[in-house]
Design a protein around this motif. Structure first.
Motif, PDB file in Angstrom:
ATOM      1  N   LEU A   1      21.075 -10.254 -28.429  1.00  0.00           N
ATOM      2  CA  LEU A   1      21.439 -11.636 -28.776  1.00  0.00           C
ATOM      3  C   LEU A   1      22.502 -11.647 -29.873  1.00  0.00           C
ATOM      4  O   LEU A   1      23.475 -12.416 -29.816  1.00  0.00           O
ATOM      5  CB  LEU A   1      20.204 -12.429 -29.206  1.00  0.00           C
ATOM      6  N   ALA A   2      22.354 -10.795 -30.881  1.00  0.00           N
ATOM      7  CA  ALA A   2      23.344 -10.722 -31.950  1.00  0.00           C
ATOM      8  C   ALA A   2      24.675 -10.188 -31.413  1.00  0.00           C
ATOM      9  O   ALA A   2      25.745 -10.722 -31.733  1.00  0.00           O
ATOM     10  CB  ALA A   2      22.829  -9.836 -33.086  1.00  0.00           C
ATOM     11  N   HIS A   3      24.602  -9.147 -30.590  1.00  0.00           N
ATOM     12  CA  HIS A   3      25.807  -8.524 -30.035  1.00  0.00           C
ATOM     13  C   HIS A   3      26.571  -9.491 -29.123  1.00  0.00           C
ATOM     14  O   HIS A   3      27.801  -9.475 -29.099  1.00  0.00           O
ATOM     15  CB  HIS A   3      25.421  -7.254 -29.271  1.00  0.00           C
ATOM     16  N   ALA A   4      25.863 -10.329 -28.389  1.00  0.00           N
ATOM     17  CA  ALA A   4      26.498 -11.251 -27.442  1.00  0.00           C
ATOM     18  C   ALA A   4      27.087 -12.486 -28.129  1.00  0.00           C
ATOM     19  O   ALA A   4      27.744 -13.293 -27.469  1.00  0.00           O
ATOM     20  CB  ALA A   4      25.495 -11.676 -26.371  1.00  0.00           C
ATOM     21  N   ARG A   5      26.831 -12.658 -29.407  1.00  0.00           N
ATOM     22  CA  ARG A   5      27.401 -13.757 -30.198  1.00  0.00           C
ATOM     23  C   ARG A   5      27.272 -15.120 -29.517  1.00  0.00           C
ATOM     24  O   ARG A   5      28.244 -15.835 -29.322  1.00  0.00           O
ATOM     25  CB  ARG A   5      28.856 -13.469 -30.538  1.00  0.00           C
ATOM     26  N   GLY A   6      26.039 -15.433 -29.144  1.00  0.00           N
ATOM     27  CA  GLY A   6      25.756 -16.762 -28.602  1.00  0.00           C
ATOM     28  C   GLY A   6      25.702 -16.854 -27.093  1.00  0.00           C
ATOM     29  O   GLY A   6      25.287 -17.874 -26.553  1.00  0.00           O
ATOM     30  N   ASP A   7      26.124 -15.840 -26.403  1.00  0.00           N
ATOM     31  CA  ASP A   7      26.069 -15.867 -24.934  1.00  0.00           C
ATOM     32  C   ASP A   7      24.708 -15.332 -24.487  1.00  0.00           C
ATOM     33  O   ASP A   7      24.546 -14.136 -24.228  1.00  0.00           O
ATOM     34  CB  ASP A   7      27.211 -15.036 -24.350  1.00  0.00           C
ATOM     35  N   HIS A   8      23.732 -16.242 -24.386  1.00  0.00           N
ATOM     36  CA  HIS A   8      22.381 -15.807 -24.055  1.00  0.00           C
ATOM     37  C   HIS A   8      22.298 -15.171 -22.670  1.00  0.00           C
ATOM     38  O   HIS A   8      21.509 -14.264 -22.439  1.00  0.00           O
ATOM     39  CB  HIS A   8      21.384 -16.972 -24.178  1.00  0.00           C
ATOM     40  N   THR A   9      23.106 -15.621 -21.729  1.00  0.00           N
ATOM     41  CA  THR A   9      23.077 -15.054 -20.380  1.00  0.00           C
ATOM     42  C   THR A   9      23.438 -13.569 -20.427  1.00  0.00           C
ATOM     43  O   THR A   9      22.749 -12.734 -19.823  1.00  0.00           O
ATOM     44  CB  THR A   9      24.040 -15.820 -19.451  1.00  0.00           C
ATOM     45  N   ALA A  10      24.486 -13.220 -21.151  1.00  0.00           N
ATOM     46  CA  ALA A  10      24.889 -11.816 -21.283  1.00  0.00           C
ATOM     47  C   ALA A  10      23.822 -11.033 -22.055  1.00  0.00           C
ATOM     48  O   ALA A  10      23.499  -9.892 -21.702  1.00  0.00           O
ATOM     49  CB  ALA A  10      26.237 -11.719 -21.987  1.00  0.00           C
ATOM     50  N   ALA A  11      23.278 -11.636 -23.099  1.00  0.00           N
ATOM     51  CA  ALA A  11      22.260 -10.957 -23.913  1.00  0.00           C
ATOM     52  C   ALA A  11      21.010 -10.676 -23.094  1.00  0.00           C
ATOM     53  O   ALA A  11      20.449  -9.571 -23.162  1.00  0.00           O
ATOM     54  CB  ALA A  11      21.921 -11.804 -25.132  1.00  0.00           C
ATOM     55  N   PHE A  12      20.565 -11.650 -22.309  1.00  0.00           N
ATOM     56  CA  PHE A  12      19.359 -11.466 -21.502  1.00  0.00           C
ATOM     57  C   PHE A  12      19.566 -10.366 -20.464  1.00  0.00           C
ATOM     58  O   PHE A  12      18.684  -9.540 -20.230  1.00  0.00           O
ATOM     59  CB  PHE A  12      18.939 -12.763 -20.818  1.00  0.00           C
ATOM     60  N   ALA A  13      20.757 -10.343 -19.832  1.00  0.00           N
ATOM     61  CA  ALA A  13      21.048  -9.317 -18.828  1.00  0.00           C
ATOM     62  C   ALA A  13      21.094  -7.929 -19.472  1.00  0.00           C
ATOM     63  O   ALA A  13      20.551  -6.962 -18.923  1.00  0.00           O
ATOM     64  CB  ALA A  13      22.364  -9.623 -18.123  1.00  0.00           C
ATOM     65  N   ALA A  14      21.707  -7.817 -20.647  1.00  0.00           N
ATOM     66  CA  ALA A  14      21.783  -6.526 -21.332  1.00  0.00           C
ATOM     67  C   ALA A  14      20.399  -6.059 -21.778  1.00  0.00           C
ATOM     68  O   ALA A  14      20.079  -4.875 -21.694  1.00  0.00           O
ATOM     69  CB  ALA A  14      22.738  -6.629 -22.519  1.00  0.00           C
ATOM     70  N   TYR A  15      19.594  -6.990 -22.276  1.00  0.00           N
ATOM     71  CA  TYR A  15      18.214  -6.669 -22.669  1.00  0.00           C
ATOM     72  C   TYR A  15      17.449  -6.109 -21.474  1.00  0.00           C
ATOM     73  O   TYR A  15      16.791  -5.065 -21.568  1.00  0.00           O
ATOM     74  CB  TYR A  15      17.536  -7.936 -23.220  1.00  0.00           C
ATOM     75  N   GLU A  16      17.565  -6.777 -20.343  1.00  0.00           N
ATOM     76  CA  GLU A  16      16.832  -6.308 -19.168  1.00  0.00           C
ATOM     77  C   GLU A  16      17.360  -4.973 -18.670  1.00  0.00           C
ATOM     78  O   GLU A  16      16.577  -4.088 -18.305  1.00  0.00           O
ATOM     79  CB  GLU A  16      16.873  -7.359 -18.050  1.00  0.00           C
ATOM     80  N   ASP A  17      18.671  -4.775 -18.678  1.00  0.00           N
ATOM     81  CA  ASP A  17      19.237  -3.490 -18.256  1.00  0.00           C
ATOM     82  C   ASP A  17      18.739  -2.354 -19.135  1.00  0.00           C
ATOM     83  O   ASP A  17      18.425  -1.266 -18.643  1.00  0.00           O
ATOM     84  CB  ASP A  17      20.774  -3.531 -18.311  1.00  0.00           C
ATOM     85  N   ALA A  18      18.651  -2.604 -20.437  1.00  0.00           N
ATOM     86  CA  ALA A  18      18.202  -1.561 -21.367  1.00  0.00           C
ATOM     87  C   ALA A  18      16.703  -1.317 -21.264  1.00  0.00           C
ATOM     88  O   ALA A  18      16.237  -0.186 -21.400  1.00  0.00           O
ATOM     89  CB  ALA A  18      18.576  -1.952 -22.793  1.00  0.00           C
ATOM     90  N   MET A  19      15.951  -2.368 -21.021  1.00  0.00           N
ATOM     91  CA  MET A  19      14.490  -2.291 -21.085  1.00  0.00           C
ATOM     92  C   MET A  19      13.836  -1.910 -19.756  1.00  0.00           C
ATOM     93  O   MET A  19      12.753  -1.326 -19.736  1.00  0.00           O
ATOM     94  CB  MET A  19      13.968  -3.658 -21.564  1.00  0.00           C
ATOM     95  N   ARG A  20      14.473  -2.233 -18.638  1.00  0.00           N
ATOM     96  CA  ARG A  20      13.845  -2.061 -17.313  1.00  0.00           C
ATOM     97  C   ARG A  20      13.385  -0.624 -17.052  1.00  0.00           C
ATOM     98  O   ARG A  20      12.244  -0.429 -16.601  1.00  0.00           O
ATOM     99  CB  ARG A  20      14.799  -2.554 -16.231  1.00  0.00           C
ATOM    100  N   PRO A  21      14.173   0.423 -17.300  1.00  0.00           N
ATOM    101  CA  PRO A  21      13.687   1.784 -17.015  1.00  0.00           C
ATOM    102  C   PRO A  21      12.452   2.156 -17.854  1.00  0.00           C
ATOM    103  O   PRO A  21      11.528   2.800 -17.346  1.00  0.00           O
ATOM    104  CB  PRO A  21      14.877   2.686 -17.375  1.00  0.00           C
ATOM    105  N   PHE A  22      12.432   1.760 -19.099  1.00  0.00           N
ATOM    106  CA  PHE A  22      11.306   2.009 -19.994  1.00  0.00           C
ATOM    107  C   PHE A  22      10.045   1.333 -19.467  1.00  0.00           C
ATOM    108  O   PHE A  22       8.976   1.942 -19.375  1.00  0.00           O
ATOM    109  CB  PHE A  22      11.682   1.481 -21.383  1.00  0.00           C
ATOM    110  N   VAL A  23      10.180   0.081 -19.064  1.00  0.00           N
ATOM    111  CA  VAL A  23       9.043  -0.674 -18.538  1.00  0.00           C
ATOM    112  C   VAL A  23       8.582  -0.096 -17.208  1.00  0.00           C
ATOM    113  O   VAL A  23       7.378   0.062 -16.974  1.00  0.00           O
ATOM    114  CB  VAL A  23       9.407  -2.173 -18.394  1.00  0.00           C
ATOM    115  N   THR A  24       9.503   0.244 -16.335  1.00  0.00           N
ATOM    116  CA  THR A  24       9.149   0.814 -15.031  1.00  0.00           C
ATOM    117  C   THR A  24       8.323   2.088 -15.211  1.00  0.00           C
ATOM    118  O   THR A  24       7.304   2.272 -14.540  1.00  0.00           O
ATOM    119  CB  THR A  24      10.416   1.091 -14.203  1.00  0.00           C
TER     120      THR A  24
END
Length: 189
Positions: A119-142
């Protein structure tokens, strides 16, 4: 702890007062019951554990007078996406590994760190932040959801096989995965 095929029970310290808690688990498909009818829920538990040994008869008796009886399914949350619009799910709400995984707290903390950083890195673009969060987190969760499913399968095993006993006696690891997680540095720029 007590284990029989398809069932398990444990007694554990519940709080600093020394009061004990008990949990009775059983394998089942979806159950039909009224979520507001505690008596019906207690009857389901009593029927599932009828005839069992150890401290089970005493636990079933105590269950009927427990002020804090709770009945629910142990479940794993698997979703295709963890966000919709401006809402994003984190921790057990989005990707519960399962109570048998022992991974829920780490997933929640790491997920919170990644989400805040994105969210901080995306500087207000929640759509980009949410996608990046999921890309980073998905393998760990899987990976941890697989551990949760394996844990659930082991939780309800019948008596251990001789092979499992031999491995334990030899000090062999159980094969649980413990991959290190490298978290990105979200230094403010």
């Amino acid at each position: 702890m007590y284990v029989s095929p398809g069932k398990a029970a444990n007694i554990f310290a519940g709080d600093v007062t020394g009061r004990a808690r008990a949990a009775l688990h059983f394998a089942a498909g979806p159950l039909e019951y009224d979520r507001r009818d505690t008596g019906a829920q207690q009857r389901i538990v009593a029927e599932r554990f009828a005839g069992e040994g150890w401290e089970i008869p005493r636990l079933l008796t105590e269950m009927r007078t427990a002020e804090d009886f709770w009945f629910d399914a142990n479940a794993q949350v698997v979703m295709d996406t963890w966000s919709s619009g401006r809402v994003v799910l984190l921790g057990d709400a989005g990707h519960c590994a399962a109570p048998t995984s022992g991974r829920g707290t780490s997933q929640a903390l790491i997920g919170a760190y990644l989400l805040a950083g994105e969210l901080a890195h995306a500087r207000g673009d929640h759509t980009a932040a949410f996608a990046a969060y999921e890309d980073a987190m998905r393998p760990f969760v899987t990976e941890h959801q697989a551990v949760g499913r394996e844990g659930a399968e082991r939780f309800f095993l019948p008596a251990p096989t001789q092979e499992a006993l031999d491995m334990l006696a030899a000090g062999a690891p159980e094969g649980t995965r413990a991959e290190a997680v490298r978290l990105p540095d979200y230094a403010v720029r």
